[in-house]
Design an enzyme around this catalytic site. Structure first.
Site, short mmCIF file in Angstrom:
data_model
loop_
_atom_site.label_atom_id
_atom_site.label_comp_id
_atom_site.label_asym_id
_atom_site.label_seq_id
_atom_site.Cartn_x
_atom_site.Cartn_y
_atom_site.Cartn_z
CE LYS A 37 10.12 -0.02 6.55
NZ LYS A 37 10.66 -0.31 5.42
CB VAL A 72 6.02 8.50 -1.29
CG1 VAL A 72 4.83 7.28 -1.00
CG2 VAL A 72 7.62 6.67 -1.06
CB ILE A 122 3.74 -6.32 0.90
CG1 ILE A 122 5.21 -6.00 0.70
CG2 ILE A 122 3.19 -7.92 1.74
CD1 ILE A 122 5.98 -7.23 1.12
#
Length: 426
Positions: free
Chosen positions: A198, A14, A129
């Site tokens: 999450k 990332v 997203i």
């Protein structure tokens, strides 16, 4: 727009993506990058000035010229202390750290409000997203009461591949590891920890009640077999690892992560491979779905960079991005899994003798469980001359009742094995 300085903590998948994505933005300066090993190979990162690198992240945290700390290292140690120190130093935070937020979000958001800084975390829930900002802004006028989501690409890839190739869990997992879709130690994904972290944060934001990770029921996909996949398909379902959060009629938070049989008529059944999807239900919007790449270098970097630019556009204001700040003062009362009500899929290996179906029906009846459908094709599903597989779909019943019934079935002399129990989405 004002030029801002950022410090990047982490230069893995990332972090590398964030570095690449920021190259086209002249008003965002990467002043320092912290990583574990300066001499480690950095995957295809061009134009990297090694003078920016340090192995001491506190050089970033304590640098008065850095406006935003971008944390993409993962884990809670030392990330928790780093973020707390950065907030105390008046720095805004952008993070992709789902575990940190799930376990310590309440403390961190409270501290950020005290110090008048903002924590943004779009990348921590569903990779590339856009989700958190739409919920906090465009959908702010809605009362969201249910979330059903596929939040882990590794497990969705495995289940999709098992169905497509009629393959075993073990074989597909090995393939996923070779392709880089699964870690060498895949427990974080396949045992449901990733999805649990999450949904804890997503449910807190969307349901407007703080949800606690240690009270979320969690079950992974390791018990799913090729037989389960095949029988589910025959009955008109797909098996998915679902992160579910719902406010009950009694204002309890029903939050859990486990495999579910999803009807072919439900749009979540069409989400295949490494794709993630989040289905929200609320008033007045009704049902709305977000879908896309839930992980990966550049999709996740897209969300991180979007958060950085959102702060940049607001920097200098008396309060940066007030709509994105935490305002949750109510702790949820979370429903115990045994008190939930579901439909269930049960796969049973039984003696191939008269009366077995009656025994199953009698045990379910004693536990106040209706049988919705039953699949028994001895010639097709027979394992040996003496046993057969029986698939039962129940009506909606309480979890405690189905667990009692499973115990009784296991103690029956005519039942060889209860192979699996999977909840069914309505």
């Amino acid at each position: 727009m004002a030029k801002i300085n950022i410090g990047l903590i982490g230069l893995g998948t990332v972090g590398g993506g964030v570095f690449k994505a920021l190259q086209g933005f002249e008003d965002v300066c990467i002043k320092k990058i912290a990583l574990k090993d300066i001499n480690a190979r950095r995957r295809d990162i061009e134009n990297l000035d090694i003078s920016l690198l340090t192995t001491n992240p506190y050089e970033i945290i304590n640098d008065p010229e850095i406006d935003v700390v971008v944390e993409v290292m993962g884990g809670t140690d030392p990330a928790l202390d780093l973020i707390k120190t950065a907030i105390n130093n008046g720095k805004h935070i952008v993070t992709a750290n789902k575990e940190l937020l799930a376990k310590h979000g309440k403390e961190l958001f409270h501290l950020a409000n005290e110090k008048n800084v903002v924590i943004l975390y779009e990348a921590a829930i569903a990779g590339g997203i856009p989700l958190i900002m739409p919920i906090k802004t465009t959908l702010a006028g809605n009362k969201i009461h249910k979330i059903a989501a596929i939040l882990n690409g590794t497990t969705n890839y495995i289940l999709t591949k098992m169905e497509k190739d009629n393959a075993s869990y073990g074989d597909v997992l090995s393939e996923a590891q070779k392709l880089g879709y699964a870690e060498a130690d895949p427990a974080g994904d396949v045992e449901g920890f990733d999805s649990t972290y999450k949904i804890a944060t997503l449910a807190t934001i969307a349901l407007n009640q703080r949800v606690f990770t240690d009270k979320i029921y969690r079950e992974g996909i390791t018990k799913i077999t090729a037989d389960d996949i095949k029988f589910a398909r025959d009955l008109g379902y797909k098996i998915k690892l679902i992160a579910l959060a719902e406010i009950t009629e009694n204002n309890l938070a029903d939050v859990r992560v486990h495999p579910m049989l999803v009807p072919d008529t439900n749009i979540l059944s069409t989400i295949n491979g490494v794709t993630n999807a989040v289905l929200l239900e609320g008033f007045p919007v009704g049902k709305i779905m977000f879908a896309g790449p839930g992980a990966g270098e550049l999709p996740t970097a897209s969300s991180v960079v979007g958060d950085i630019l959102a702060i940049q556009r607001d920097i200098g204001a008396s309060q940066v991005l007030p709509m994105m700040r935490c305002c949750h003062t109510v702790n949820s009362t979370q429903l115990d899994i045994n008190e939930t009500e579901n439909k269930y899929y049960i796969l049973i290996t039984a003696a191939n003798v008269p009366g077995v179906i009656g025994i199953i029906g009698e045990i379910c009846g004693r536990n106040n469980i209706n049988l919705y459908s039953l699949l028994q094709n001895v010639q097709k599903y027979e394992q040996t001359d003496s046993t057969a597989q029986i698939v039962v779909i129940t009506g909606k019943c309480k979890e405690a009742n189905i667990q009692n019934a499973i115990s009784e079935l296991k103690n029956s002399s005519k039942i060889v094995n209860v192979n699996n129990l999977i909840r069914v989405m309505e």
